[in-house]
Design a protein around this motif. Structure first.
Motif, PDB file in Angstrom:
ATOM      1  N   SER A  58       0.834  -0.809   0.097  1.00 28.91           N
ATOM      2  CA  SER A  58       0.147  -0.236   0.104  1.00 28.91           C
ATOM      3  C   SER A  58       0.718   1.421   0.312  1.00 28.91           C
ATOM      4  O   SER A  58       0.651   2.159  -0.609  1.00 28.91           O
ATOM      5  N   PHE A  59       2.218   1.442   0.489  1.00 26.90           N
ATOM      6  CA  PHE A  59       3.038   2.504   0.322  1.00 26.90           C
ATOM      7  C   PHE A  59       3.678   2.886  -0.649  1.00 26.90           C
ATOM      8  O   PHE A  59       3.580   3.661  -1.366  1.00 26.90           O
ATOM      9  N   LEU A  60       3.221   1.315  -1.443  1.00 28.30           N
ATOM     10  CA  LEU A  60       3.619   2.021  -2.835  1.00 28.30           C
ATOM     11  C   LEU A  60       2.853   3.096  -3.824  1.00 28.30           C
ATOM     12  O   LEU A  60       3.270   4.206  -4.352  1.00 28.30           O
ATOM     13  N   LEU A  61       1.855   2.617  -3.461  1.00 26.55           N
ATOM     14  CA  LEU A  61       0.441   3.203  -3.829  1.00 26.55           C
ATOM     15  C   LEU A  61       0.384   4.624  -3.330  1.00 26.55           C
ATOM     16  O   LEU A  61       0.386   6.298  -3.941  1.00 26.55           O
ATOM     17  N   ALA A 107      11.133  -4.431   1.047  1.00 30.86           N
ATOM     18  CA  ALA A 107      11.665  -3.895   0.973  1.00 30.86           C
ATOM     19  C   ALA A 107      12.003  -3.200  -0.443  1.00 30.86           C
ATOM     20  O   ALA A 107      12.169  -1.950  -0.928  1.00 30.86           O
ATOM     21  N   ALA A 108      11.407  -3.953  -1.320  1.00 32.79           N
ATOM     22  CA  ALA A 108      12.156  -3.282  -2.435  1.00 32.79           C
ATOM     23  C   ALA A 108      11.201  -2.522  -2.948  1.00 32.79           C
ATOM     24  O   ALA A 108      11.235  -1.554  -3.229  1.00 32.79           O
ATOM     25  N   ALA A 109       9.571  -2.669  -3.264  1.00 35.46           N
ATOM     26  CA  ALA A 109       8.109  -2.623  -2.963  1.00 35.46           C
ATOM     27  C   ALA A 109       9.343  -0.799  -1.616  1.00 35.46           C
ATOM     28  O   ALA A 109       8.452   0.456  -2.429  1.00 35.46           O
ATOM     29  N   VAL A 110       8.583  -0.985  -0.793  1.00 32.60           N
ATOM     30  CA  VAL A 110       9.306   0.200   0.006  1.00 32.60           C
ATOM     31  C   VAL A 110      10.461   1.360  -0.627  1.00 32.60           C
ATOM     32  O   VAL A 110      10.118   2.985  -1.222  1.00 32.60           O
ATOM     33  N   ALA A 111      11.602   0.928  -1.325  1.00 30.61           N
ATOM     34  CA  ALA A 111      12.721   1.761  -2.186  1.00 30.61           C
ATOM     35  C   ALA A 111      12.190   1.871  -2.751  1.00 30.61           C
ATOM     36  O   ALA A 111      12.192   3.614  -3.442  1.00 30.61           O
ATOM     37  N   VAL A 112      11.074   1.598  -4.010  1.00 29.97           N
ATOM     38  CA  VAL A 112      10.766   1.776  -5.734  1.00 29.97           C
ATOM     39  C   VAL A 112       9.285   3.131  -5.197  1.00 29.97           C
ATOM     40  O   VAL A 112       9.541   3.985  -5.571  1.00 29.97           O
ATOM     41  N   GLY A 113       8.628   2.721  -3.657  1.00 29.41           N
ATOM     42  CA  GLY A 113       7.722   4.072  -3.108  1.00 29.41           C
ATOM     43  C   GLY A 113       8.847   4.956  -3.357  1.00 29.41           C
ATOM     44  O   GLY A 113       8.373   6.489  -2.846  1.00 29.41           O
ATOM     45  N   ASN A 148      17.225 -15.563  -9.839  1.00 26.84           N
ATOM     46  CA  ASN A 148      15.934 -15.164 -11.210  1.00 26.84           C
ATOM     47  C   ASN A 148      15.192 -13.896 -10.189  1.00 26.84           C
ATOM     48  O   ASN A 148      16.110 -13.304 -10.333  1.00 26.84           O
ATOM     49  N   ASN A 149      14.158 -13.731  -9.899  1.00 29.88           N
ATOM     50  CA  ASN A 149      13.339 -12.345  -9.960  1.00 29.88           C
ATOM     51  C   ASN A 149      14.165 -11.131  -9.244  1.00 29.88           C
ATOM     52  O   ASN A 149      14.178 -10.116  -8.204  1.00 29.88           O
ATOM     53  N   HIS A 150      14.848 -12.174  -7.575  1.00 25.63           N
ATOM     54  CA  HIS A 150      15.504 -11.456  -6.912  1.00 25.63           C
ATOM     55  C   HIS A 150      16.789 -11.339  -7.197  1.00 25.63           C
ATOM     56  O   HIS A 150      16.845 -10.569  -6.006  1.00 25.63           O
ATOM     57  N   VAL A 151      17.282 -11.523  -7.782  1.00 24.25           N
ATOM     58  CA  VAL A 151      18.249 -11.041  -8.180  1.00 24.25           C
ATOM     59  C   VAL A 151      17.856  -9.040  -8.838  1.00 24.25           C
ATOM     60  O   VAL A 151      18.877  -7.973  -7.950  1.00 24.25           O
ATOM     61  N   LEU A 152      17.068  -8.700  -9.149  1.00 20.28           N
ATOM     62  CA  LEU A 152      16.243  -7.495  -9.463  1.00 20.28           C
ATOM     63  C   LEU A 152      16.323  -6.856  -8.088  1.00 20.28           C
ATOM     64  O   LEU A 152      16.395  -6.059  -7.750  1.00 20.28           O
ATOM     65  N   LEU A 153      15.125  -7.628  -6.981  1.00 21.90           N
ATOM     66  CA  LEU A 153      14.731  -7.187  -5.713  1.00 21.90           C
ATOM     67  C   LEU A 153      16.138  -6.668  -5.263  1.00 21.90           C
ATOM     68  O   LEU A 153      16.382  -5.567  -4.574  1.00 21.90           O
ATOM     69  N   GLY A 154      16.945  -7.249  -4.963  1.00 23.44           N
ATOM     70  CA  GLY A 154      18.261  -7.198  -4.257  1.00 23.44           C
ATOM     71  C   GLY A 154      18.976  -5.910  -5.117  1.00 23.44           C
ATOM     72  O   GLY A 154      19.357  -4.526  -4.087  1.00 23.44           O
ATOM     73  N   ALA A 155      18.827  -5.299  -6.300  1.00 31.29           N
ATOM     74  CA  ALA A 155      19.176  -4.161  -7.303  1.00 31.29           C
ATOM     75  C   ALA A 155      18.374  -3.085  -6.937  1.00 31.29           C
ATOM     76  O   ALA A 155      19.042  -2.039  -6.661  1.00 31.29           O
ATOM     77  N   THR A 156      17.555  -3.294  -6.662  1.00 28.09           N
ATOM     78  CA  THR A 156      16.516  -2.246  -6.566  1.00 28.09           C
ATOM     79  C   THR A 156      16.984  -1.570  -5.102  1.00 28.09           C
ATOM     80  O   THR A 156      16.516  -0.773  -5.291  1.00 28.09           O
ATOM     81  N   ILE A 157      17.059  -2.628  -3.847  1.00 28.48           N
ATOM     82  CA  ILE A 157      17.175  -2.322  -2.860  1.00 28.48           C
ATOM     83  C   ILE A 157      18.734  -1.371  -2.538  1.00 28.48           C
ATOM     84  O   ILE A 157      18.152  -0.003  -2.322  1.00 28.48           O
ATOM     85  N   GLU A 158      19.253  -1.626  -2.600  1.00 26.14           N
ATOM     86  CA  GLU A 158      20.445  -1.284  -3.562  1.00 26.14           C
ATOM     87  C   GLU A 158      20.644   0.178  -3.843  1.00 26.14           C
ATOM     88  O   GLU A 158      21.571   1.529  -4.099  1.00 26.14           O
TER      89      GLU A 158
END
Length: 158
Positions: A58-61, A107-113, A148-158
């Motif tokens: 919900s934070f992302l929205l 955490a990736a969703a929080v970072a994008v938000g 898999n897609n979790h590689v992207l999640l780690g990169a997003t957080i960074e």
């Protein structure tokens, strides 16, 4: 060229915003006292990861809506939630990113938000809260993850 209506749905911007606001209101109705956790009906009681998921999604929205509205009250609510969730030892603190698991997804969703709300939100946070968030995100650095897609999640957080 700005469109008055979506070419796919026929909805206006106002209708999309109303839909987003109703989704956000539903999440707020199930939020913890500071708003750092959201427990939707039917979830396992007191599961910190599920409650982080409720907040993060919900934070992302909310962050996108904040960027478009400049709502001072929403800014205060989000700042309070981010402070409590990222503060170690707080009763509403989020799970530590000690394993590359569901908390990392959230955490990736929080970072994008935070990125979507830009400096409007980040600059309004107390320096302590910014430091807590950096520490929370940093705990996920260097953790193993599936290829898999979790590689992207780690990169997003960074």
């Amino acid at each position: 060229m700005e469109l008055d209506r979506s070419p796919r749905t026929g909805w206006t911007r106002a209708r999309w915003e109303d839909c987003a606001d109703r989704l956000i209101a539903g999440a707020i109705a199930h939020s913890s006292p500071t708003g750092a956790r959201v427990r939707f009906p039917g979830t396992v009681p007191n599961d910190p990861t599920d409650e982080l998921e409720g907040f993060a999604r919900s934070f992302l929205l909310r962050a996108i809506r904040l960027a478009g509205s400049r709502d001072a009250d929403e800014l205060t609510r989000l700042a309070t939630a981010l402070d409590a969730g990222s503060r170690p030892g707080h009763p509403e603190a989020w799970p530590v990113l000690a394993e590359h698991d569901q908390a990392t997804v959230e955490a990736a969703a929080v970072a994008v938000g935070l990125h979507c709300a830009g400096p409007q939100l980040w600059d309004a946070l107390a320096s302590r809260t910014r430091e807590q968030l950096v520490d929370w995100f940093s705990a996920g650095r260097g953790l193993w993850c599936a290829d898999n897609n979790h590689v992207l999640l780690g990169a997003t957080i960074e």
